[in-house]
Design an enzyme around this catalytic site. Structure first.
Site, short mmCIF file in Angstrom:
data_model
loop_
_atom_site.label_atom_id
_atom_site.label_comp_id
_atom_site.label_asym_id
_atom_site.label_seq_id
_atom_site.Cartn_x
_atom_site.Cartn_y
_atom_site.Cartn_z
CB CYS A 1 -7.02 57.73 -30.59
SG CYS A 1 -5.83 58.89 -31.14
CB ILE B 1 -18.23 61.57 -32.70
CG1 ILE B 1 -18.93 62.89 -33.32
CG2 ILE B 1 -17.57 60.74 -33.66
CD1 ILE B 1 -19.89 62.51 -34.41
CE LYS C 1 -4.31 62.22 -37.55
NZ LYS C 1 -5.29 61.13 -37.52
CG ASN C 2 -7.52 62.45 -39.97
OD1 ASN C 2 -6.81 61.66 -39.81
ND2 ASN C 2 -8.75 62.99 -38.87
CG LEU D 1 -21.27 51.53 -39.57
CD1 LEU D 1 -21.32 53.25 -39.21
CD2 LEU D 1 -22.74 51.30 -39.98
NE ARG E 1 -1.57 57.59 -33.90
CZ ARG E 1 -2.47 56.66 -33.80
NH1 ARG E 1 -2.60 56.27 -32.41
NH2 ARG E 1 -3.34 56.34 -34.87
NE ARG F 1 -11.99 54.99 -33.32
CZ ARG F 1 -10.93 55.77 -33.72
NH1 ARG F 1 -9.88 55.71 -33.02
NH2 ARG F 1 -10.50 56.13 -35.10
CG ASP G 1 -10.83 64.45 -34.71
OD1 ASP G 1 -10.37 64.33 -36.03
OD2 ASP G 1 -11.24 63.61 -33.98
C1 EPZ Z 1 -12.12 59.35 -38.62
O1 EPZ Z 1 -11.83 58.19 -37.67
C2 EPZ Z 1 -10.83 60.02 -38.25
N1 EPZ Z 1 -9.59 59.22 -38.56
C3 EPZ Z 1 -10.92 60.31 -36.66
O2 EPZ Z 1 -9.81 61.32 -36.25
C4 EPZ Z 1 -12.08 61.20 -36.57
O3 EPZ Z 1 -12.51 61.94 -34.98
C5 EPZ Z 1 -13.23 60.39 -36.94
O4 EPZ Z 1 -13.04 59.93 -38.21
C6 EPZ Z 1 -14.71 61.25 -37.04
O5 EPZ Z 1 -14.60 62.44 -37.76
C7 EPZ Z 1 -8.97 59.34 -39.53
O6 EPZ Z 1 -9.48 59.65 -40.48
C8 EPZ Z 1 -7.73 58.38 -39.62
P1 EPZ Z 1 -15.85 57.21 -37.88
P2 EPZ Z 1 -13.14 56.90 -37.94
O7 EPZ Z 1 -15.85 56.04 -38.64
O8 EPZ Z 1 -13.27 56.61 -39.33
C9 EPZ Z 1 -18.86 54.76 -35.32
C10 EPZ Z 1 -7.95 62.01 -35.13
O9 EPZ Z 1 -7.75 62.42 -34.08
N2 EPZ Z 1 -18.60 53.76 -36.13
O10 EPZ Z 1 -16.53 58.48 -38.46
O11 EPZ Z 1 -12.62 55.63 -37.23
C11 EPZ Z 1 -17.70 54.90 -34.32
O12 EPZ Z 1 -17.43 54.37 -33.31
C12 EPZ Z 1 -8.72 60.87 -35.31
O13 EPZ Z 1 -7.26 62.63 -36.10
C13 EPZ Z 1 -19.52 52.47 -36.12
O14 EPZ Z 1 -20.33 52.37 -35.21
O15 EPZ Z 1 -14.35 57.48 -37.36
C14 EPZ Z 1 -17.90 56.62 -33.98
O16 EPZ Z 1 -18.69 56.30 -32.77
C15 EPZ Z 1 -9.52 60.35 -34.18
N3 EPZ Z 1 -18.98 51.57 -36.92
C16 EPZ Z 1 -18.65 57.07 -35.03
O17 EPZ Z 1 -19.24 55.93 -36.06
C17 EPZ Z 1 -18.17 51.50 -37.89
O18 EPZ Z 1 -17.95 50.62 -38.36
C18 EPZ Z 1 -17.75 57.93 -36.25
O19 EPZ Z 1 -16.52 56.93 -36.30
C19 EPZ Z 1 -17.09 52.71 -38.06
C20 EPZ Z 1 -17.70 53.69 -36.99
#
Ligand code: EPZ
Length: 424
Positions: A120, A332, A22-23, A129, A402, A125, A310
């Site tokens: 989710c 995370i 999915k990701n 960044l 999903r 979220r 995850d």
């Molecule tokens: C991706 O989410 C995945 N989703 C998530 O999978 C996964 O848990 C996550 O990466 C971490 O591996 C998809 O790919 C669709 P991040 P994403 O940006 O991109 C903070 C699932 O169950 N952050 O790596 O949203 C954030 O709050 C889902 O399949 C900022 O602070 O994750 C978190 O603490 C759930 N500012 C950390 O970084 C930003 O602009 C990592 O988030 C962006 C993120």
């Protein structure tokens, strides 16, 4: 929302074919907006988030043919659709992946206005960044009244971007914006997840010039035009880990086919520490608990290659029925323990302390009516129902749709007694 009625306890054993990731599929589908040549993508999983993404691409004017693979032609987009109508806005607000519309639409049209993405409810979220990265590449972009508004005069300009923290999503947004940038973009401290590598491999197949996938430095040399091409998505490492846990918690055995064990090395390592017998091959991995109760083990989640967040709810469930005391630390997301209260209703001996969940393993969970709160929590509650004694009802299981293709068929083939009750 639908619900599952599940009868337990059962031993889950047999073979399962893992679907596409999915990701990896989500960013690759949005990346297809960057080329005007036809592309074909194989191994795309049939999931709700993928359906929503395809609806968004169709709304933007992309021509899509769905067969076993998906054929995409993004040559003629509706130029006026840089602001969205309520139909599109609702789709955008329902998934996190819609954030990846921003870079391709700024590249193609130079402007965009979309609502903040969904995803989710496992934390705030934020998208700072993403915003910072695109600003560094020359975009004027800001958030106002829950809308993301962006402009760019001509092309993105290459830049050196040091990510203040690992972010899968923001790394992807920056890569998509940098493909056609004037000169070179360097991303330091990028996310290293296999899904990012898959996106980079896809883009390089279309003629992009990106190096350093999976390292501390990604280099993107701006080009003028992507070609078309064919690409096969990697398998879903989190689905693989979920099914391995399903066998481990029910003291069963499983063979996961069409998957790449290299992408979940740390999960396999941790499962070995619980006493599971793990075997791997080029495109398969197996687990055999030999009818033994798992040993409890401590886990700390972290950015790849550390333990994937995850897989955190699934491993918490293993620790709940394992032999011993354990702690799982979530580093995370700040709110990824909503499912714990639901497991307490099933008799779990567990308590939360800030970002840690501490468990004392019990032999058998008891049945209850529980409610899912997000995708990975939902699947963990379903697995809990498979090993609890009696009939468990899991509400809100549309979350599962999903991220898990045909979940009840795959679990039933492993011996689960599970029935979906559709909501009226
Ligand atoms: C991706 O989410 C995945 N989703 C998530 O999978 C996964 O848990 C996550 O990466 C971490 O591996 C998809 O790919 C669709 P991040 P994403 O940006 O991109 C903070 C699932 O169950 N952050 O790596 O949203 C954030 O709050 C889902 O399949 C900022 O602070 O994750 C978190 O603490 C759930 N500012 C950390 O970084 C930003 O602009 C990592 O988030 C962006 C993120």
């Amino acid at each position: 929302m639908d619900k599952f009625i599940i009868k337990g306890p059962v031993r889950l054993k047999g073979e399962v074919i893992i679907s596409g990731s999915k990701n990896a599929a989500l960013p690759i589908l949005f990346a297809s907006l960057l080329t005007e040549e036809p592309i074909e993508i194989m191994n795309i999983p049939k999931l709700k988030d993928i359906d929503i993404t395809i609806k968004l691409l169709l709304y933007l004017g992309v021509k899509i043919k769905k067969k076993d693979s998906i054929e995409i032609d993004a040559s003629n987009l509706y130029k006026y659709r840089t602001t969205m109508d309520p139909f599109a806005e609702n789709l955008i607000k329902s998934i996190r992946a819609s954030i990846w519309m921003i870079s391709p639409l700024l590249v193609r049209f130079g402007k965009i206005k979309i609502p903040l993405p969904g995803g989710c409810l496992i934390g705030k979220r934020p998208i700072n960044l993403h915003i910072d990265g695109l600003r560094k590449l020359g975009a004027k972009i800001y958030v106002k009244k829950n809308y993301i508004i962006g402009y760019i005069k001509k092309k993105f300009k290459g830049s050196c971007i040091i990510m203040e923290k690992n972010s899968v999503g923001a790394t992807i947004s920056i890569i998509l914006a940098a493909i056609y940038a004037s000169n070179i973009t360097i991303i330091k401290n990028p996310a290293k997840e296999p899904e990012i590598k898959d996106l980079i491999n896809f883009l390089n197949t279309l003629g992009a010039k990106i190096s350093g996938a999976g390292t501390n430095k990604i280099i993107i040399e701006g080009i003028t035009k992507l070609k078309g091409g064919c690409y096969k998505i990697i398998s879903d490492r989190i689905e693989t880990g979920t099914f391995l846990i399903a066998a481990a918690i029910s003291r069963g055995k499983i063979l996961c086919k069409k998957t790449d064990p290299k992408n979940l090395a740390i999960v396999l390592e941790k499962l070995k520490n619980t006493g599971a017998k793990i075997k791997t091959g080029k495109n398969w991995c197996s687990l055999d608990m030999k009818n033994k109760r798992p040993k409890a083990i401590d886990i700390i989640t972290g950015p790849y290659p550390y333990f994937p967040t995850d897989m955190q709810p699934q491993f918490t469930l293993l620790n709940l029925i394992a032999n011993g005391i354990s702690t799982i630390t979530e580093t995370i997301f700040e709110n990824r323990f909503l499912y714990v209260n639901e497991l307490v209703r099933m008799g779990a001996n567990i308590f939360l302390k800030k970002n840690k969940v501490c468990c004392k393993g019990i032999k058998l969970l008891s049945n209850a009516e529980v409610t899912a709160t997000d995708l990975r929590a939902a699947v963990s509650l379903v697995l809990a129902g498979c090993i609890a004694s009696g009939i468990t009802i899991v509400n809100n299981i549309n979350y599962i749709d999903r991220g898990y293709e045909k979940i009840e068929d795959k679990l039933s083939s492993l011996g689960a007694i599970i029935q979906r009750i559709k909501s009226e």
